[in-house]
Design a protein around this motif. Sequence first.
Motif, mmCIF file in Angstrom:
data_model
loop_
_atom_site.group_PDB
_atom_site.id
_atom_site.type_symbol
_atom_site.label_atom_id
_atom_site.label_comp_id
_atom_site.label_asym_id
_atom_site.label_seq_id
_atom_site.Cartn_x
_atom_site.Cartn_y
_atom_site.Cartn_z
ATOM 1 N N SER A 77 -28.064 0.850 82.261
ATOM 2 C CA SER A 77 -26.824 0.505 81.360
ATOM 3 C C SER A 77 -27.257 1.279 79.982
ATOM 4 C CB SER A 77 -26.598 -1.070 81.150
ATOM 5 O OG SER A 77 -26.034 -1.149 79.878
ATOM 6 N N ASP A 78 -26.180 1.695 79.271
ATOM 7 C CA ASP A 78 -26.701 2.289 78.046
ATOM 8 C C ASP A 78 -27.261 1.308 76.920
ATOM 9 O OD1 ASP A 78 -25.724 4.761 78.777
ATOM 10 O OD2 ASP A 78 -24.388 4.947 77.614
ATOM 11 N N ALA A 79 -26.974 0.043 77.254
ATOM 12 C CA ALA A 79 -27.602 -1.188 76.498
ATOM 13 C C ALA A 79 -28.897 -1.382 76.962
ATOM 14 C CB ALA A 79 -26.737 -2.262 76.507
ATOM 15 N N ASP A 80 -29.359 -2.607 77.453
ATOM 16 C CA ASP A 80 -30.670 -2.970 77.972
ATOM 17 C C ASP A 80 -30.541 -3.471 79.277
ATOM 18 O OD1 ASP A 80 -31.840 -2.103 75.520
ATOM 19 O OD2 ASP A 80 -31.273 -4.009 74.661
ATOM 20 N N ASP A 81 -29.592 -3.203 80.158
ATOM 21 C CA ASP A 81 -29.661 -3.678 81.211
ATOM 22 C C ASP A 81 -30.039 -2.854 82.431
ATOM 23 O OD1 ASP A 81 -28.439 -6.026 80.249
ATOM 24 O OD2 ASP A 81 -26.525 -5.244 80.407
ATOM 25 N N GLY A 82 -30.409 -3.519 83.363
ATOM 26 C CA GLY A 82 -30.712 -2.560 84.621
ATOM 27 C C GLY A 82 -32.211 -1.952 84.747
ATOM 28 N N GLU A 83 -32.357 -1.261 85.658
ATOM 29 C CA GLU A 83 -33.431 -0.398 85.823
ATOM 30 C C GLU A 83 -33.662 0.626 85.142
ATOM 31 O OE1 GLU A 83 -36.601 0.333 89.750
ATOM 32 O OE2 GLU A 83 -34.325 0.373 89.915
ATOM 33 N N ASP A 84 -34.769 1.400 84.676
ATOM 34 C CA ASP A 84 -34.848 2.760 84.139
ATOM 35 C C ASP A 84 -34.353 3.834 85.294
ATOM 36 O OD1 ASP A 84 -36.567 5.307 83.707
ATOM 37 O OD2 ASP A 84 -37.245 4.191 81.863
ATOM 38 N N LYS A 85 -33.545 4.578 84.572
ATOM 39 C CA LYS A 85 -32.805 5.567 85.533
ATOM 40 C C LYS A 85 -33.884 6.400 86.309
ATOM 41 C CE LYS A 85 -28.338 5.715 83.125
ATOM 42 N NZ LYS A 85 -27.452 6.481 82.634
#
Length: 466
Positions: A77-85
């Motif tokens: 997510s462009d915010a602070d969600d999920g795993e590092d791309k």
Amino acid sequence: MNKIVLYNTLTRKKEELRPIAPPTVSMYSCGPTVYNYAHIGNLRTYVFMDELRRTLKYNGYTTRSVMNITDVGHLTSDADDGEDKMQSAAKKQHKTPEEIAAEYSTVFFKDLERLNILMPEIVAKATDNISEMIDFVKTLCDKGYGYETDDGIYFDISKFDGYGKLSRCNLEDALAGARVAVNTQKRHPADFALWKKAEPNHIMQWQSPWGMGYPGWHIECSAMGKKFLGERFDIHTGGVDHIPIHHENEIAQSEALEGHPVVNMWMHGEFMLVDGGKMSKSLGNVYTVEELMARGYPPLAFRYFCMNTHYRNKLNFTFTGLDAAKTAYSRLRSAISACKTAPEASAETKKTVADIRSAVIAAVNDDLNYPLALGEMWTLSKLDCREVYELAEELDALFGLELHLPPETATADAADIPQNVVDIAEERFAARKNKDWAKSDALRAELDALGYAVLDGKDGYELKKK
């Protein structure tokens, strides 16, 4: 120097460029997150950035231009969600993040070369500047803007009075629109991560005052902008998708650290649509330069297609539109290159050529109005004199389209895939659309025998040499 006016997203108006340290213009451009191939929507933004750099250089400015390569810190997510791309791509492809970054960076730079996009003076990898990011975060904490939780260091947006000034979103709206925070230790749901504490199994992590971890996505641009351009610089560019989160957060953390505005002008390129709708991998309508080439489109024809729409307007991509652009581009180049051996112009025609030159310069200096400038080149192409070729050769420093060269000498790189292979792939694509599966399979076998693999998507295909 000629007057240049540019649209400043921050003030929502055109403003005259007044460099901090003329004749140098300092500029930071948000670069790619190198976890996958850049698609044509991404690359439209880099064409816009190239228009800007070329315009500045043509007008006698020198540029100190920085572009980052994000190889850590950008979550799904462009915010602070999920795993590092980067970590996510590494797991899926069974490679290290360094291998992923190297592979997709190489392809990205090749795409820039194919599109005749000038390289910035400085290309900076996030992973080469971790210490600068740690120092930046530490200073924000010392100033009371950063605070620690169990999973990282966050920026307290309530401490920064100007939060929301780029997107015109006030603090109350930001808080109301924020998702319910998973981390209950955050003071406000919209507070964003400056540094993330890493789980033991996280592939990419560095030692910091807060233990092992990795930077937040937003901090890298602020830290590298400061490192390479100083505490104040002229222009920051990116896509419009960066306005509400990434660039808003950049402004907050940079101005909180410095105590004054850091960027004089913010400039953003608009979205590219596909067939009037959103470009999305799930919809199967995401195309790469390589795929366009496989279908017989020279990369510079795509550049021409982009330059026919102003960077602040949405651009609707269709293959019908690209076909028209390819034809027009070829005809324009043919008409101009034919003038190389034409007779010298009369005094009256020379004045017309000079007027067209002035009109082109005036257009690009008015907020990069390249569509209008290209229209002037069509007017120029209708004249039959050697001065047409000479002016087109000069103005290619602006356009980067090789307008003075005949189409067959283009450095378009379309010959990477032989025409007979492209023809077979197109015939197979048509067979698939007609649900002639037997013919489709037979043509796939032909491609395989020629050493090419075809990867099908919902609305297209990708052709690669095996």
